[in-house]
Design a protein around this motif. Structure first.
Motif, short mmCIF file in Angstrom:
data_model
loop_
_atom_site.label_atom_id
_atom_site.label_comp_id
_atom_site.label_asym_id
_atom_site.label_seq_id
_atom_site.Cartn_x
_atom_site.Cartn_y
_atom_site.Cartn_z
N ALA A 1 4.48 76.40 71.61
CA ALA A 1 3.12 76.08 71.19
C ALA A 1 3.08 74.92 70.19
O ALA A 1 2.03 74.60 69.67
CB ALA A 1 2.47 77.31 70.57
N ASP A 2 4.23 74.33 69.92
CA ASP A 2 4.27 73.29 68.89
C ASP A 2 5.29 72.22 69.30
O ASP A 2 6.50 72.43 69.22
CB ASP A 2 4.69 73.94 67.55
CG ASP A 2 4.75 72.93 66.42
OD1 ASP A 2 4.67 71.71 66.69
OD2 ASP A 2 4.86 73.36 65.26
N MET A 3 4.78 71.08 69.75
CA MET A 3 5.64 70.02 70.28
C MET A 3 6.66 69.52 69.25
O MET A 3 7.65 68.89 69.63
CB MET A 3 4.78 68.85 70.77
CG MET A 3 4.12 69.07 72.11
SD MET A 3 5.31 69.35 73.45
CE MET A 3 6.02 67.69 73.60
N ASN A 4 6.43 69.77 67.97
CA ASN A 4 7.37 69.26 66.98
C ASN A 4 8.79 69.82 67.17
O ASN A 4 9.76 69.13 66.90
CB ASN A 4 6.88 69.55 65.56
CG ASN A 4 5.70 68.67 65.20
OD1 ASN A 4 5.55 67.57 65.74
ND2 ASN A 4 4.85 69.15 64.30
N TYR A 5 8.87 71.06 67.63
CA TYR A 5 10.20 71.64 67.84
C TYR A 5 10.98 70.89 68.92
O TYR A 5 12.09 70.42 68.66
CB TYR A 5 10.10 73.15 68.11
CG TYR A 5 9.67 73.92 66.89
CD1 TYR A 5 10.60 74.31 65.93
CD2 TYR A 5 8.34 74.23 66.67
CE1 TYR A 5 10.20 74.99 64.78
CE2 TYR A 5 7.94 74.92 65.53
CZ TYR A 5 8.87 75.30 64.59
OH TYR A 5 8.49 75.97 63.46
N PRO A 6 10.42 70.76 70.14
CA PRO A 6 11.16 69.97 71.14
C PRO A 6 11.44 68.54 70.69
O PRO A 6 12.52 68.00 70.96
CB PRO A 6 10.25 69.98 72.37
CG PRO A 6 9.25 71.04 72.15
CD PRO A 6 9.21 71.39 70.71
N ILE A 7 10.49 67.93 69.98
CA ILE A 7 10.70 66.54 69.55
C ILE A 7 11.90 66.44 68.62
O ILE A 7 12.77 65.58 68.77
CB ILE A 7 9.42 66.00 68.86
CG1 ILE A 7 8.33 65.74 69.91
CG2 ILE A 7 9.72 64.72 68.07
CD1 ILE A 7 6.96 65.45 69.31
N ASP B 1 7.04 90.74 70.81
CA ASP B 1 5.93 90.51 71.73
C ASP B 1 4.93 89.53 71.10
O ASP B 1 3.72 89.72 71.18
CB ASP B 1 5.23 91.82 72.08
CG ASP B 1 4.41 91.70 73.36
OD1 ASP B 1 4.69 90.79 74.15
OD2 ASP B 1 3.50 92.51 73.57
N SER B 2 5.48 88.51 70.46
CA SER B 2 4.65 87.49 69.81
C SER B 2 4.53 86.27 70.72
O SER B 2 5.50 85.54 70.90
CB SER B 2 5.29 87.11 68.46
OG SER B 2 4.82 85.86 68.02
N HIS B 3 3.36 86.10 71.30
CA HIS B 3 3.14 84.98 72.23
C HIS B 3 1.99 84.12 71.73
O HIS B 3 1.05 84.64 71.15
CB HIS B 3 2.83 85.51 73.63
CG HIS B 3 4.01 86.17 74.26
ND1 HIS B 3 5.02 85.49 74.88
CD2 HIS B 3 4.37 87.49 74.32
CE1 HIS B 3 5.94 86.34 75.31
NE2 HIS B 3 5.57 87.56 74.98
#
Lengths: 181, 181, 181
Positions: free
Chosen positions: C61-67, C53-55
């Motif tokens: 929350a961190d665009m670096n992952y999708p990038i 339940d970690s939101h």
């Protein structure tokens, strides 16, 4: 209350065995089979808890669930082919597990304020998601989609349980009756 | 607002039909087909709501979703092979459903404060998770992975919708335009 | 801290490549392969965050992952068959990624107050769910269920990390040691 909890652990044990057994019929190793056993046993309850936003997830807050599942691994491998002689018993236990998980899921959903229809859905999800995931991981067409007996056990459990509530049966009697069906 | 809600229910109906139809081409029984229809219809929205931590899950708080899905079961079986004559129409509806779910998912994500890229991801998840789960349960290679038209519908929906916001179109007009694309 | 974050992004990149490569060996198009790469890279962390339940979910929350994941798509396709010459290196990176995700998952779970056993479970879930989902989408028997090396990497990572905590190693040293194993 205590009876229900013990039955829940028993259902978890039975579901874990069914996962481990199906996995070991494929070319998975013992680690893979354990993972499948685990997912089979806790999959339904986990999805139910996520949908209800009920945290912590049941098995994450109670070590008895993982212990019971881990115990199912050596049990299944030691029993080995002997279990085949008990396939009717296992099938019966499986059906009892499904009816039981349905009821426990329904009760939890009702306590979260869901209406009876949605509670029935949550009960069904608790009961079938584990088995469906097991079948997907083992690349079988999900058993519950082919054997109406399962679905029937599940629906019957839900209906009897609901009627039991309506006519104000004492809770524990209601549980036993429903599982009996 | 009301138009969007009706379109959402319509998309749910169309997705349920596509799940039930694919399932009944395998050896699943009617119960299995209903479960697949259900998962196809609500899978995307459920995962979106879980990721956004948006509770209650949309379909759990509004009986119209389950009702529409349950209605799709007899509809699909009664229409039977007649539906095959309308496969182009169904394909069109499917594509509309995908564009629509993308938009609704994006809008919800934006209202949760996500940036446009992440909102686009949430829109896509809303639109494709149901169909992917349907294909996994029916043991097909997910259709969306093979038919670029789907992905295109989805992306086009997202881009047009976002541009629509930027240039401050009235919301309802924007919805209609995007779905039109 | 910074080292861990960079390693996490690196693990994400490696996992995305493994998803894209497996998907492009099936009849999926580039969109399908990208989706599989994405799910492989973020699947484990997403399920871990949902269970805890970690939101917001880490990658949301961190665009670096999708990038990093999007960068893996052209990288994999441009490298093409050259990557086959590096299959041992890729396998090594994969194993490092698994050990790393296990540790990051464990640490997060411990910071949420879970006991070491449950933290180990969360670490394992972080490490293996992405790969399992990749294999299900590509209709392979999950690799982790057949190659004990993976499970071993994962368990070894967990145990070494836990021992490292017990004997009060400086955190960063502990991370490097564990990943080394």
């Amino acid at each position: 209350m205590d009876v229900i909890y013990l039955l829940d652990l028993f259902g978890t044990f039975v579901f874990a065995i069914s996962g481990i057994r199906m996995a070991s019929r494929t070319d998975m190793d013992i680690f893979g089979a354990s993972v499948v056993g685990f997912v089979t046993a806790i999959g339904g309850g986990t999805v139910r808890d996520l949908l209800l936003d009920s945290h912590p997830i049941t098995w994450m807050a109670d070590m008895n669930y993982p212990i019971v599942i881990l115990a199912a691994v050596p049990f299944t491998f030691l029993m080995g082919k002997k279990l085949n002689n008990y396939s009717k018993t296992l099938f019966l236990f499986d059906t009892i597990g499904i009816a039981l998980f349905t009821i426990i899921g329904m009760e939890k959903a009702l306590s979260f304020g869901l209406n009876p229809f949605m509670a029935g859905m949550m009960g069904m999800i608790s009961a079938v998601v584990g088995g469906i995931t097991r079948d997907v991981l083992c690349r079988e067409v999900p058993l519950i989609f082919r054997k109406e007996i399962y679905a029937t056990a599940c629906l019957a459990g839900a209906v009897v349980f609901y009627l039991g509530i309506e006519i104000d049966l004492p809770d524990n009697l209601n549980y036993l009756l429903t599982t009996g069906v």
